[in-house]
Design an enzyme around this catalytic site. Structure first.
Site, PDB file in Angstrom:
ATOM      1  N   ASP A 179       0.910  -1.141   0.000  1.00  0.00           N
ATOM      2  CA  ASP A 179       0.000   0.000   0.000  1.00  0.00           C
ATOM      3  C   ASP A 179       0.947   1.188   0.000  1.00  0.00           C
ATOM      4  O   ASP A 179       1.607   1.462   1.009  1.00  0.00           O
ATOM      5  CB  ASP A 179      -0.876   0.002   1.263  1.00  0.00           C
ATOM      6  N   HIS A 180       1.046   1.877  -1.143  1.00  0.00           N
ATOM      7  CA  HIS A 180       2.140   2.843  -1.249  1.00  0.00           C
ATOM      8  C   HIS A 180       2.005   3.988  -0.236  1.00  0.00           C
ATOM      9  O   HIS A 180       2.975   4.670   0.045  1.00  0.00           O
ATOM     10  CB  HIS A 180       2.310   3.336  -2.694  1.00  0.00           C
ATOM     11  N   HIS A 242      -5.786   2.701   1.071  1.00  0.00           N
ATOM     12  CA  HIS A 242      -5.049   3.835   1.643  1.00  0.00           C
ATOM     13  C   HIS A 242      -5.766   4.467   2.844  1.00  0.00           C
ATOM     14  O   HIS A 242      -5.165   4.736   3.871  1.00  0.00           O
ATOM     15  CB  HIS A 242      -4.822   4.915   0.585  1.00  0.00           C
TER      16      HIS A 242
HETATM   17  C1  BG6 Z   1      -3.644   4.862  -6.259  1.00  0.00           C
HETATM   18  C2  BG6 Z   1      -4.995   4.949  -6.889  1.00  0.00           C
HETATM   19  O1  BG6 Z   1      -3.563   3.734  -5.421  1.00  0.00           O
HETATM   20  O2  BG6 Z   1      -3.412   6.023  -5.483  1.00  0.00           O
HETATM   21  C3  BG6 Z   1      -5.105   6.195  -7.750  1.00  0.00           C
HETATM   22  O3  BG6 Z   1      -5.202   3.813  -7.706  1.00  0.00           O
HETATM   23  C4  BG6 Z   1      -4.752   7.417  -6.950  1.00  0.00           C
HETATM   24  O4  BG6 Z   1      -6.414   6.336  -8.298  1.00  0.00           O
HETATM   25  C5  BG6 Z   1      -3.424   7.223  -6.233  1.00  0.00           C
HETATM   26  O5  BG6 Z   1      -4.660   8.524  -7.848  1.00  0.00           O
HETATM   27  C6  BG6 Z   1      -3.151   8.360  -5.282  1.00  0.00           C
HETATM   28  O6  BG6 Z   1      -1.842   8.246  -4.795  1.00  0.00           O
HETATM   29  P1  BG6 Z   1      -1.063   9.530  -4.331  1.00  0.00           P
HETATM   30  O7  BG6 Z   1       0.216   8.989  -3.799  1.00  0.00           O
HETATM   31  O8  BG6 Z   1      -0.899  10.416  -5.528  1.00  0.00           O
HETATM   32  O9  BG6 Z   1      -1.907  10.182  -3.289  1.00  0.00           O
END
Ligand code: BG6
Length: 491
Positions: A179-180, A242
């Site tokens: 989960d980045h 997230h």
């Molecule tokens: C991803 C989603 O996991 O996270 C995207 O699939 C979203 O739809 C993105 O835009 C948002 O990541 P960050 O790091 O830009 O907030």
């Protein structure tokens, strides 16, 4: 007994020519290399459907790095590019996997026993065949670990099917679900804020906290991921992973140490304590044409080219049913085409129990407000504690109060540190086999269980998203969701 931890000396990237690899993975790896953080003997083998040789892959990587990694972070690109190799593969048939294994090659560490880290960023339908192929080619031994990028299923059942398929070949201590958001510095900082300071923990409960807000706003629309997004929607794309991870980090009990088991044990308890959401506690929306950042943008249906009931916005009032959080709502909202790109957590404290300033001035409340703590994750990384202060002056009406911010801006507090891509942390941890910032199977299942229950209610009652104009904070019902409790969304 778990296998001893060994840093990988080979990293195998599935989906190596895809968007994620070009935008995030290759730039992250190059930046880690520039900072001297990759094992010196690490070879990186890319694989994807297209056929190309090492040289062509390196050229593709160079272009991606020039586009997506700032020049000052690239270090010696030649040094990094030399680590790269490539093998084309049709992941659906077993045939190509032996050639892939040959390209991956044996460990080149001195004791001949270095680890292999695999990063799987492919369509969910390829998970099963890929695992079978890896097994067939002997690429699943005890020093092999696997990182899995979302989407890992679309509901509990499909997620379990993927997890079962992976578990056939990899034990849980070798599975790294990504989960980045957990790789983001300020998200980890939330743990430091809560558990490295004595100030907050004593008041981090329903006696002192009135409610929590979690907002993840995005200005972008569908981008290039039309099919994926329309099948997914905001609930599964953002809330299931997230936002629930952010909620878990806010709500969890203190773990005994910053280690994978201790941290994840506490997170899963918080996730399991989530109460099923009542129908009136969730609002969904879909954007119509409007303006974002001063530019006209089309509605979702127009971008998609057909009618759709997919939600691009969700607001939820959630409850964590345990002793600490009894009666404290967690308001969450996320959406595409909102007015700002912002991720923040707001902890709103209760009012002081008795105000000595209440009678100051004729009928005045002196301006007393409850304190709030705002944790900004993006675009700015900052922490702001709002405190009440006396407005300077000799006013005859008595003491006047006003909120003043006590603000820590991370780049100012840590001068000289560059902002890292979330995947830098995660790739490094995958290479070094540290699972603390990866999601365990029981967490994912608790997340899906909660999400599925909400979606079942939508389906049973045929609930469709309400509309909102692009460039606004979602349908008016989302504002009402908070306002009927006397809560205003933080802006
Ligand atoms: C991803 C989603 O996991 O996270 C995207 O699939 C979203 O739809 C993105 O835009 C948002 O990541 P960050 O790091 O830009 O907030």
């Amino acid at each position: 007994m778990a296998a001893p931890v060994i840093s990988a000396d080979r990293l195998l990237l599935f989906g190596a020519t895809g968007d994620l690899a070009r935008r995030m993975l290759l730039p992250s790896l190059c930046a880690l290399d520039a900072d001297g953080l990759l094992p010196e003997n690490l070879r990186i083998i890319g694989t994807a459907r297209s056929e190309m040789d090492d040289g062509e892959f390196r050229n593709m990587a160079r272009e991606a790095l020039e586009k997506f990694l700032p020049a000052e972070r690239r270090g010696s690109m030649a040094h990094f590019l030399n680590r790269l190799h490539y093998q084309g593969l049709d992941a659906t048939t077993l045939e190509g996997y032996k050639a892939l294994a040959e390209k991956v090659g044996p460990s080149n560490s001195e004791d001949g026993d270095g680890g292999l880290a695999i990063f799987l960023s492919t369509a969910p339908s390829l998970f099963g065949p890929t695992i079978a192929g890896l097994e067939h080619a002997g690429l699943t031994g005890e020093h092999v670990r696997i990182g899995l990028e979302k989407p890992l299923g679309t509901d509990l059942e499909s997620s379990c099917a993927i997890n079962d398929a992976v578990a056939e070949a990899f034990s849980e201590d070798r599975i790294f679900r990504i989960d980045h958001y957990l790789g983001k510095e300020t998200v980890q900082n939330l743990l430091a804020l809560r558990f490295a300071n004595i100030l907050f923990e004593p008041i981090w409960n329903s006696n002192y906290i009135d409610h929590v807000q979690i907002t993840v706003g995005e200005t972008v629309g569908l981008e290039s991921r039309v099919a994926y997004y329309d099948d997914s929607g905001a609930m599964r794309d953002m809330v299931q992973n997230h936002m629930l991870q952010l909620l878990a980090l806010v709500a969890m009990e203190p773990p005994t140490s910053f280690d994978a088991t201790a941290v994840r044990d506490e997170k899963v308890k918080a996730l399991r304590a989530l109460r099923a959401v009542a129908p009136g506690e969730v609002v969904t929306g879909q954007y119509r044409a409007g303006a974002v950042d001063g530019e006209a943008v089309p509605g979702y249906d127009d971008e998609l080219g057909k009618d759709s009931d997919t939600e691009t916005f969700v607001a939820i009032k959630a409850h964590v049913d345990n002793w600490r959080w009894k009666g404290v709502p967690f308001y969450m909202r996320t959406g595409k085409r909102l007015p700002e790109r912002v991720t923040e957590i707001v902890v709103k404290f209760r009012c002081v129990p008795h105000s000595i300033f209440e009678s100051a001035g004729a009928g005045s409340s002196a301006g007393l407000q409850p304190n709030s703590l705002v944790i900004g994750i993006q675009p700015e990384e900052n922490i702001t504690l709002s405190l009440m202060a006396k407005v300077p002056g000799l006013g005859v009406d008595g003491v006047r109060l006003r909120e003043v911010p006590l603000e820590i801006t991370m780049p100012d507090a840590f001068v000289g540190q560059h902002r890292r891509i979330a995947y830098e942390r995660l790739l490094l941890d995958l290479i070094n086999a540290d699972q603390t910032l990866f999601v365990r199977r029981d967490e994912v299942e608790a997340q899906w269980q909660w999400i599925d229950a909400i979606r079942r209610v939508w389906e049973a009652n045929d609930i469709k998203p309400k509309t909102y104009s692009a460039g606004t904070w979602g349908p008016s019902a989302a504002i009402a969701l908070a306002e009927r409790d006397g809560v205003t969304w933080y802006e």
